[in-house]
Scaffold this active site. Structure first.
Site, short mmCIF file in Angstrom:
data_model
loop_
_atom_site.label_atom_id
_atom_site.label_comp_id
_atom_site.label_asym_id
_atom_site.label_seq_id
_atom_site.Cartn_x
_atom_site.Cartn_y
_atom_site.Cartn_z
N ARG A 1 0.32 -8.94 13.34
CA ARG A 1 -0.23 -7.81 12.60
C ARG A 1 -1.23 -8.29 11.55
O ARG A 1 -2.27 -7.66 11.31
CB ARG A 1 0.89 -6.99 11.95
CG ARG A 1 1.69 -6.19 12.98
CD ARG A 1 2.97 -5.60 12.45
NE ARG A 1 2.75 -4.72 11.32
CZ ARG A 1 3.67 -4.48 10.38
NH1 ARG A 1 4.84 -5.06 10.45
NH2 ARG A 1 3.41 -3.66 9.40
N LYS B 1 0.84 -1.22 0.00
CA LYS B 1 0.00 0.00 0.00
C LYS B 1 0.86 1.26 0.00
O LYS B 1 0.60 2.19 -0.74
CB LYS B 1 -0.93 0.03 1.21
CG LYS B 1 -1.96 -1.08 1.26
CD LYS B 1 -2.89 -0.94 2.45
CE LYS B 1 -2.20 -0.86 3.79
NZ LYS B 1 -1.54 -2.08 4.24
N ARG C 1 13.38 -10.60 3.03
CA ARG C 1 13.86 -9.23 3.18
C ARG C 1 14.74 -9.10 4.42
O ARG C 1 15.79 -8.47 4.38
CB ARG C 1 12.66 -8.27 3.26
CG ARG C 1 13.07 -6.80 3.22
CD ARG C 1 11.88 -5.86 3.17
NE ARG C 1 11.08 -5.96 4.37
CZ ARG C 1 9.76 -6.01 4.39
NH1 ARG C 1 9.08 -5.97 3.28
NH2 ARG C 1 9.11 -6.09 5.53
N ARG D 1 14.26 -3.82 11.10
CA ARG D 1 13.25 -3.11 11.90
C ARG D 1 12.71 -4.05 12.97
O ARG D 1 12.57 -5.25 12.75
CB ARG D 1 12.10 -2.65 11.00
CG ARG D 1 12.44 -1.51 10.10
CD ARG D 1 11.33 -1.11 9.16
NE ARG D 1 10.00 -1.55 9.55
CZ ARG D 1 8.93 -1.37 8.80
NH1 ARG D 1 9.02 -0.80 7.63
NH2 ARG D 1 7.75 -1.79 9.22
N ARG E 1 -10.33 2.14 9.64
CA ARG E 1 -9.85 0.84 10.11
C ARG E 1 -11.00 -0.10 10.42
O ARG E 1 -10.81 -1.31 10.51
CB ARG E 1 -9.01 1.01 11.38
CG ARG E 1 -7.60 1.39 11.12
CD ARG E 1 -6.74 1.13 12.35
NE ARG E 1 -5.46 1.80 12.27
CZ ARG E 1 -4.42 1.33 11.59
NH1 ARG E 1 -4.51 0.21 10.95
NH2 ARG E 1 -3.30 2.00 11.56
#
Length: 194
Positions: free
Chosen positions: A150, A13, A127, A139, A88
């Site tokens: 998530r 996104k 990644r 991260r 949301r």
């Protein structure tokens, strides 16, 4: 051009929003950024949000909706915007519909990037491995366990928006697993007037 981009974390996104904001010269509106800006500007609704956050509580839909309403009234949104992270929930989506109606505006599209969650997790793991191999810093939220959480949260809270917008006729589906340029081309095809 008033758009909502839907899709789970890692669906692309942010990448697509960046391309669209540059092409159409419209801002990408992130809920977090809007909240921080309202607090920093000490607007009436920003002060209410700060009081709630200072008390360690979650900002209510009413406050978030008011912040979004104030933000889309800004001059840089005159030609449209891309909503990122809002709505949301279905109640927020219903509030947005009413808000836009009051402003004599409507959404041009709600675009959902459809993805395979198993492939997304594999993509994220690759990644991370590439970042570590290159000597980079990973991260804190880029780990399979956090990512799965998530995805579950997205599925439970945000995924019902697909049904809501399918019901309003505004939902457009795009294969988020395709190559980035192909995803962009598909989105642009959906945005062209018929």
């Amino acid at each position: 051009m008033r758009l909502i981009l839907l899709g789970p974390p890692g669906a692309g996104k942010g990448t697509q929003a960046k391309i669209l904001t540059e092409k159409y010269a419209i801002p990408q509106l992130s809920t977090g950024d809007m909240l921080r800006a309202a607090v920093a500007a000490q607007t009436e609704v920003g002060q209410r949000a700060k009081a709630v956050m200072d008390a360690g509580q979650l900002v209510s839909d009413e406050i978030v909706n008011a912040i979004v309403s104030d933000r889309i009234d800004q001059p840089d949104c005159a030609n449209g915007f891309i909503l990122d992270g809002y709505p949301r929930t279905v109640p927020q989506a219903q509030a947005l519909t009413g808000m836009l109606k009051d402003k004599h505006a409507e959404l041009d599209a709600v675009i959902e990037l459809k993805v395979d969650e198993t492939a997304l997790i594999k993509r994220m793991e690759n990644r991370v491995a590439e970042t570590i191999a290159a000597g980079g810093t990973v991260r804190s939220d880029d780990n399979p366990e956090a990512f799965r959480k998530r995805l579950i949260e997205y599925r439970e809270k945000t995924a019902p928006l697909s049904d809501y917008y399918a019901g309003t006729g505004e939902l457009k589906l795009v294969d988020g697993m395709a190559a980035m340029a192909d995803v962009t081309a598909e989105i642009e095809k959906l945005l062209l007037p018929a």
